[in-house]
Design an enzyme around this catalytic site. Structure first.
Site, mmCIF file in Angstrom:
data_model
loop_
_atom_site.group_PDB
_atom_site.id
_atom_site.type_symbol
_atom_site.label_atom_id
_atom_site.label_comp_id
_atom_site.label_asym_id
_atom_site.label_seq_id
_atom_site.Cartn_x
_atom_site.Cartn_y
_atom_site.Cartn_z
ATOM 1 N N LYS A 9 0.817 -1.210 0.000
ATOM 2 C CA LYS A 9 0.000 0.000 0.000
ATOM 3 C C LYS A 9 0.857 1.270 0.000
ATOM 4 O O LYS A 9 0.393 2.330 -0.405
ATOM 5 C CB LYS A 9 -0.969 -0.019 1.174
ATOM 6 C CG LYS A 9 -2.016 -1.115 1.009
ATOM 7 C CD LYS A 9 -3.125 -1.050 2.007
ATOM 8 C CE LYS A 9 -4.246 -2.019 1.648
ATOM 9 N NZ LYS A 9 -3.843 -3.440 1.706
HETATM 10 C C1 PLP Z 1 -4.393 -4.477 0.957
HETATM 11 C C2 PLP Z 1 -3.592 -5.717 0.801
HETATM 12 C C3 PLP Z 1 -3.917 -6.706 -0.163
HETATM 13 C C4 PLP Z 1 -5.125 -6.598 -1.076
HETATM 14 O O1 PLP Z 1 -5.029 -5.562 -1.994
HETATM 15 P P1 PLP Z 1 -6.341 -5.017 -2.742
HETATM 16 O O2 PLP Z 1 -5.913 -3.874 -3.558
HETATM 17 O O3 PLP Z 1 -7.288 -4.642 -1.640
HETATM 18 O O4 PLP Z 1 -6.855 -6.151 -3.548
HETATM 19 C C5 PLP Z 1 -3.086 -7.807 -0.268
HETATM 20 N N1 PLP Z 1 -2.021 -7.975 0.554
HETATM 21 C C6 PLP Z 1 -1.691 -7.065 1.489
HETATM 22 C C7 PLP Z 1 -0.515 -7.329 2.365
HETATM 23 C C8 PLP Z 1 -2.454 -5.916 1.648
HETATM 24 O O5 PLP Z 1 -2.113 -5.019 2.596
#
Ligand code: PLP
Length: 470
Positions: A111
């Site tokens: 993120k």
């Molecule tokens: C948020 C997240 C995801 C999922 O991503 P999306 O964009 O919501 O599909 C997968 N792995 C981790 C570690 C995350 O923090």
């Protein structure tokens, strides 16, 4: 570049307005009116660019005249200078597959790729156009810390993040509460994550309060987050193809809110030669059921070893739906109303065939996650985090897939310990967290308590020291 809403109720707006709006004022999600095309010549020319230089080229058409090129170069440079790997998102060979490491940012999760950028875009636009932004959100872990890391210390921005006291991992809690900048306000509520979400939602629904205090969200529906995530799909292609426009690439993407995989879908629409996009879900498999021919039917959320993917309603799925129904907002609204009314959504046979053409999907159990971490470590000496393991397991029996690694394994040490009996060495950003000073307030899990706290914080002339979060 103009932006439209998937619900059709927002007059076309530019990039700046789209970023500041976040969720469309009509409740829809914002999308570019046209998807810019990348020619085979551009693909070839850009294939050896650094992540930062590539980001500039790819983002410019989406940004339009909202941010001049020189400013965008600077903004992107600062956004990824916080990453500990000089390649930003390095691609590494692991057994039969490739792993695209997206976790070298300041909170060790993917993120950061989007939120480091979004924080700088917010700061840039507020400085230029005036105004202020008070970000409010509830977190069960990862998003809150990445959002705080994206905006701490920035002018004209404050952030209030609610987390359920004592119900998130100690590392995740410390990643948030050890950020001591005056514009960061951690709130531990005496309740659950759902309580936090409910409170935030109802505060956003109080339009007077929202306006008076300039509240904004930082969740996965902001267009700028998707934009930043498009870049690493092109970057991986550049590393593997060495510029051959005929080279086709496939990705396995651990999916929760559909943001990451939607960025891949857009990359394909832009002209990136993507062969397969594999949606990898955990036991919360609504997307996998849909892609493999079942109904899109909402069930209960089950806790798993990959908690960032424990989601039933994937908010960004609506952006895909918009393209699936032929960019027709009325059709999107009809399907969502049906989902709302019946808990289930039906699409036509023709649309179903289109879905199967766009994606593959697989759902992975906790036992399979542990097996995959064990197998990859035993065979290749590489430690997967449980989210990345979902993607790698889903990509099994296919060679040369690019598996998106969404978190550093040291962030989910319990699952890793269970699988292989050891823990991954923590990256610098996760070291010494338990010894650091913290700042956080505790509040009852009520709308009134949180509203009162925001009000008094924003009315206070200076920011006092709040008590420690232990
Ligand atoms: C948020 C997240 C995801 C999922 O991503 P999306 O964009 O919501 O599909 C997968 N792995 C981790 C570690 C995350 O923090």
């Amino acid at each position: 570049m103009q932006y439209l809403s998937t619900h059709g109720g927002v007059e076309p707006i530019g990039f700046s307005a789209a970023v500041m709006m976040g969720l469309g004022t009509d409740g829809g999600l914002l999308l570019p009116a046209t998807v810019p095309q990348v020619s085979p010549y551009a693909l070839r020319d850009w294939s050896d660019l650094s992540f930062r230089d590539l980001a500039v080229e790819l983002m410019l058409p989406f940004v339009g005249d909202a941010i001049p090129r020189a400013d965008l170069v600077d903004l992107i440079g600062r956004s990824y200078a916080t990453f500990s790997h000089q390649e930003v998102t390095p691609l590494v060979r692991v057994g039969e597959q490739w792993v695209l490491e997206l976790f070298h940012g300041p909170t060790a999760a993917f993120k950061d790729v989007a939120l480091q950028f979004l924080g700088n875009v917010f700061e840039y636009l507020l400085a230029r156009d005036g105004g202020q932004l008070n970000i409010l959100g509830a977190t069960s872990g990862d998003t809150g810390s990445a959002a705080i890391a994206g905006v701490h210390g920035k002018d004209r921005i404050r952030i209030f993040i609610l987390h359920p006291a004592g119900r998130i991992s100690p590392i995740q809690e410390r990643q948030m509460t050890t950020v001591l900048d005056a514009n960061v306000h951690n709130i531990a509520i005496r309740g659950t994550f759902d309580d936090g979400q409910r409170i935030v939602k109802s505060l956003f629904n109080d339009l007077d309060f929202k306006q008076q205090y300039h509240l904004g969200a930082i969740n996965s529906i902001n267009w700028a987050r998707i934009l930043a995530q498009i870049v690493y799909y092109f970057y991986a292609w550049g590393r593997m193809s060495r510029g051959d426009p005929g080279f086709r690439i496939s990705f396995a993407v651990p999916t929760g809110n559909f943001g990451d995989i939607f960025a891949g879908y857009l990359a394909k629409r832009m002209g990136l030669p993507i062969d397969r996009l594999l949606i990898a879900t955990n036991r919360n498999d609504i997307l996998t059921r849909f892609v493999t021919g079942g109904p899109y039917a909402v069930g209960a959320v089950h806790p798993t070893l990959s908690p960032a993917m424990d989601i039933q309603i994937a908010s960004n799925f609506e952006r895909y739906l918009y393209f699936l129904v032929g960019e027709d907002p009325a059709a999107v609204r009809a399907l969502l109303a049906e989902l709302d009314r019946t808990g289930c959504m039906q699409v036509t046979a023709e649309q179903r065939a289109a879905v199967a053409g766009d994606f593959d999907a697989a759902a992975i159990s906790d036992a399979q996650i542990l097996d995959q971490i064990r197998e990859t470590y035993g065979r290749d000496g590489y430690i997967l985090d449980p989210h990345t393991a979902v993607g790698v397991q889903a990509a099994r029996n296919r060679a040369d897939m690019v598996c998106l690694a969404t978190a550093h394994p040291a962030k989910f040490k319990d699952a890793v310990q269970r699988a292989i009996g050891i823990q991954a060495p923590p990256p610098p950003c996760l070291r010494g967290l338990l010894e650091k000073e913290t700042r956080c307030v505790f509040l009852d899990a009520t709308e009134e308590a949180v509203r009162g706290h925001i009000r008094s914080t924003l009315s206070a002339p200076a920011i006092g020291r709040e008590r420690g979060c232990t």
